[in-house]
Design a protein around this motif. Structure first.
Motif, mmCIF file in Angstrom:
data_model
loop_
_atom_site.group_PDB
_atom_site.id
_atom_site.type_symbol
_atom_site.label_atom_id
_atom_site.label_comp_id
_atom_site.label_asym_id
_atom_site.label_seq_id
_atom_site.Cartn_x
_atom_site.Cartn_y
_atom_site.Cartn_z
ATOM 1 N N HIS A 45 37.242 50.934 52.525
ATOM 2 C CA HIS A 45 37.335 52.127 51.678
ATOM 3 C C HIS A 45 36.648 53.315 52.339
ATOM 4 O O HIS A 45 37.208 54.418 52.397
ATOM 5 N N ASP A 46 35.421 53.105 52.814
ATOM 6 C CA ASP A 46 34.671 54.203 53.435
ATOM 7 C C ASP A 46 35.367 54.697 54.691
ATOM 8 O O ASP A 46 35.468 55.914 54.923
ATOM 9 N N GLU A 47 35.843 53.773 55.496
ATOM 10 C CA GLU A 47 36.445 54.129 56.779
ATOM 11 C C GLU A 47 37.707 54.971 56.582
ATOM 12 O O GLU A 47 37.935 55.961 57.298
ATOM 13 N N ILE A 48 38.527 54.595 55.615
ATOM 14 C CA ILE A 48 39.717 55.389 55.328
ATOM 15 C C ILE A 48 39.313 56.744 54.749
ATOM 16 O O ILE A 48 39.945 57.768 55.047
ATOM 17 N N GLY A 49 38.233 56.760 53.994
ATOM 18 C CA GLY A 49 37.710 58.029 53.495
ATOM 19 C C GLY A 49 37.282 58.959 54.623
ATOM 20 O O GLY A 49 37.525 60.172 54.567
ATOM 21 N N TRP A 50 36.644 58.399 55.648
ATOM 22 C CA TRP A 50 36.248 59.224 56.798
ATOM 23 C C TRP A 50 37.468 59.847 57.476
ATOM 24 O O TRP A 50 37.436 61.016 57.873
ATOM 25 N N LEU A 51 38.529 59.065 57.595
ATOM 26 C CA LEU A 51 39.745 59.568 58.239
ATOM 27 C C LEU A 51 40.393 60.665 57.398
ATOM 28 O O LEU A 51 40.899 61.662 57.935
ATOM 29 N N ARG A 52 40.382 60.488 56.101
ATOM 30 C CA ARG A 52 40.906 61.541 55.223
ATOM 31 C C ARG A 52 40.123 62.837 55.423
ATOM 32 O O ARG A 52 40.702 63.919 55.557
ATOM 33 N N GLU A 53 38.808 62.710 55.396
ATOM 34 C CA GLU A 53 37.959 63.898 55.525
ATOM 35 C C GLU A 53 38.210 64.615 56.847
ATOM 36 O O GLU A 53 38.139 65.853 56.924
ATOM 37 N N ALA A 54 38.517 63.846 57.888
ATOM 38 C CA ALA A 54 38.777 64.433 59.202
ATOM 39 C C ALA A 54 40.188 64.989 59.332
ATOM 40 O O ALA A 54 40.520 65.602 60.352
ATOM 41 N N GLY A 55 41.019 64.771 58.313
ATOM 42 C CA GLY A 55 42.388 65.278 58.360
ATOM 43 C C GLY A 55 43.364 64.388 59.098
ATOM 44 O O GLY A 55 44.479 64.813 59.404
ATOM 45 N N PHE A 56 42.975 63.144 59.352
ATOM 46 C CA PHE A 56 43.851 62.233 60.098
ATOM 47 C C PHE A 56 45.148 61.960 59.342
ATOM 48 O O PHE A 56 46.209 61.818 59.955
ATOM 49 N N THR A 57 45.080 61.901 58.024
ATOM 50 C CA THR A 57 46.263 61.569 57.234
ATOM 51 C C THR A 57 47.253 62.722 57.139
ATOM 52 O O THR A 57 48.360 62.557 56.607
ATOM 53 N N THR A 58 46.882 63.896 57.660
ATOM 54 C CA THR A 58 47.775 65.061 57.634
ATOM 55 C C THR A 58 48.343 65.369 59.019
ATOM 56 O O THR A 58 48.883 66.458 59.233
#
Length: 405
Positions: A45-58
């Protein structure tokens, strides 16, 4: 260190290193806890959250839409790097990136605008396609029924990879007449239940278990106008698996290199006063690294075929031919990449001693993860499709479905 300096070859574009630099610190954080999370079954959960915050999912959105304007080869190279850190996380985001491609290729301006805004807002999408019930191949037991100007969803899905971490679930269903429908279902909507009951021996942290939908009310704006997937969907989803395998290969190569360099004990019948100076052990390490290098190079070459298909489609031209060639390129890469990485994740133990099988080192996770990924969409049928194309010019199947005969 750049990808070139690390010996993995140049990235897919002149701007790749600048793009990757923003995510590599996050990848490093994810890799640092990968073994501990695997041993403790701690979901990322945390790791995917870090990627979201970094804009990886966009990544695939244009910069003015809140994204990075990444090409498909750039996306797949980044997925290799993420898989080097933890392949569970890559698989958990596979449906999200596929949904993004669907949105980018949609013929509906309203659908594109709505989901561009949501993805740009760093909302994510999980998978709700596969079922393990009695539905026949190409059909679903999950049903959407009209209900007072809205829709009522009932059904049960399995292999709902990533949905436990997501905001939305991409659900494939059918109406009461058997016609295909696709809905974007809010994860927190009343009647949605997601269960972490995936118990595979590999990719164990992907939350690929059950999703249950009981009288879930769906607004008409959440029904996709066209239920068909994007033209290169089959090739895309399989290439994510190949990128994951390539990343597993890199991680295995890095681990065995480090452990050989640190190893103090030697065998009486060895060829050096330290393991790192033994030519036979060096050969094993070299074979593992060479397999990882080749796997990554193949993935990037196949990603070029997907980019060509995307460009044709976005230019308003018929993309069937380009998509068919992309399917063949990915299909003929499947067995090669799979064999390279499965062999590498077994061979690496030949460079080490019995202590290498201690669970705390986590070396077994490389083979377990690779074997699990390789079991998706059986490669024997990929080889057959390539052979049929080569001999008879037959196009590869555009979709792979599972169900009762």
């Amino acid at each position: 260190m750049s990808q070139t300096e690390a010996g993995w070859g140049a990235g897919p574009s002149a701007g790749y290193e600048a793009l990757a630099a923003g995510f590599r610190p996050v990848f490093a954080r994810i890799r640092a806890t990968a073994i501990a999370r695997d041993l403790a079954h701690t979901l990322p959960h945390d790791e995917i959250g870090w990627l979201r915050e970094a804009g990886f999912t966009t990544l695939r959105l244009a910069r003015e839409e809140g994204g990075h304007g990444a090409s498909l080869p750039e996306l797949f190279n980044l997925l290799i790097e993420l898989s080097q850190a933890d392949p569970n996380v890559t698989n958990a985001l596979r449906a999200h990136f596929g949904f993004t491609e669907d949105m980018l290729c949609s013929s509906s301006p309203e659908w594109r605008a709505r989901w561009t805004a949501r993805i740009g807002d760093r909302q994510t999408v999980g998978s709700g396609v596969s079922e393990t019930g009695e539905a026949k191949v190409g059909q679903f037991d999950t049903v959407l029924r009209p209900h007072g100007g809205q829709w009522l969803l009932n059904g049960r899905k399995f292999y709902t990879t990533g949905s436990l971490f997501a905001d939305w679930i991409h659900v494939s269903a059918q109406d009461e007449a058997g016609a295909s429908l696709v809905a974007a279902v809010p994860v927190r909507a009343p009647g949605v239940e997601i269960v972490d009951d995936w118990d595979g021996f590999g990719q164990s942290l992907t939350a690929s278990g059950t999703a249950i939908f009981t009288d879930v009310l769906i607004g008409p704006e959440l029904i996709k106008p066209d239920p068909e997937r994007f033209p290169y969907a089959m090739a895309f989803f399989q290439l994510v698996h190949l990128a994951t395998l390539a990343g597993i290969g890199r991680s295995a190569a890095i681990d065995v290199s480090r452990l050989v360099a640190e190893r103090k004990r030697v065998y009486s019948h060895g060829n050096g006063s330290r393991a790192g100076d033994d030519p036979q052990i060096q050969q094993v390490v070299g074979r593992v690294r060479g397999a990882a290098y080749a796997a990554g190079a193949i993935v990037l070459k196949a990603a070029e075929a997907l980019q060509r298909t995307y460009d044709v489609h976005r230019n308003g031209e018929a993309a069937d031919h380009a998509a068919g060639i992309a399917d063949i390129e990915v299909n003929q890469a499947v067995s090669v990449v799979t064999n390279l990485v499965l062999d590498a994740t077994t061979t690496l133990f030949d460079a080490l001693g019995a202590s290498a099988v201690k669970s705390g080192l986590g070396l077994d996770r490389h083979w377990r993860n690779a074997r699990t990924i390789a079991s998706h969409n059986p490669r024997i049928y990929r080889d057959r499709a390539v052979g049929d194309f080569a001999v008879n010019g037959t196009a590869a199947p555009r979709q792979y479905r599972v169900g009762s005969a």
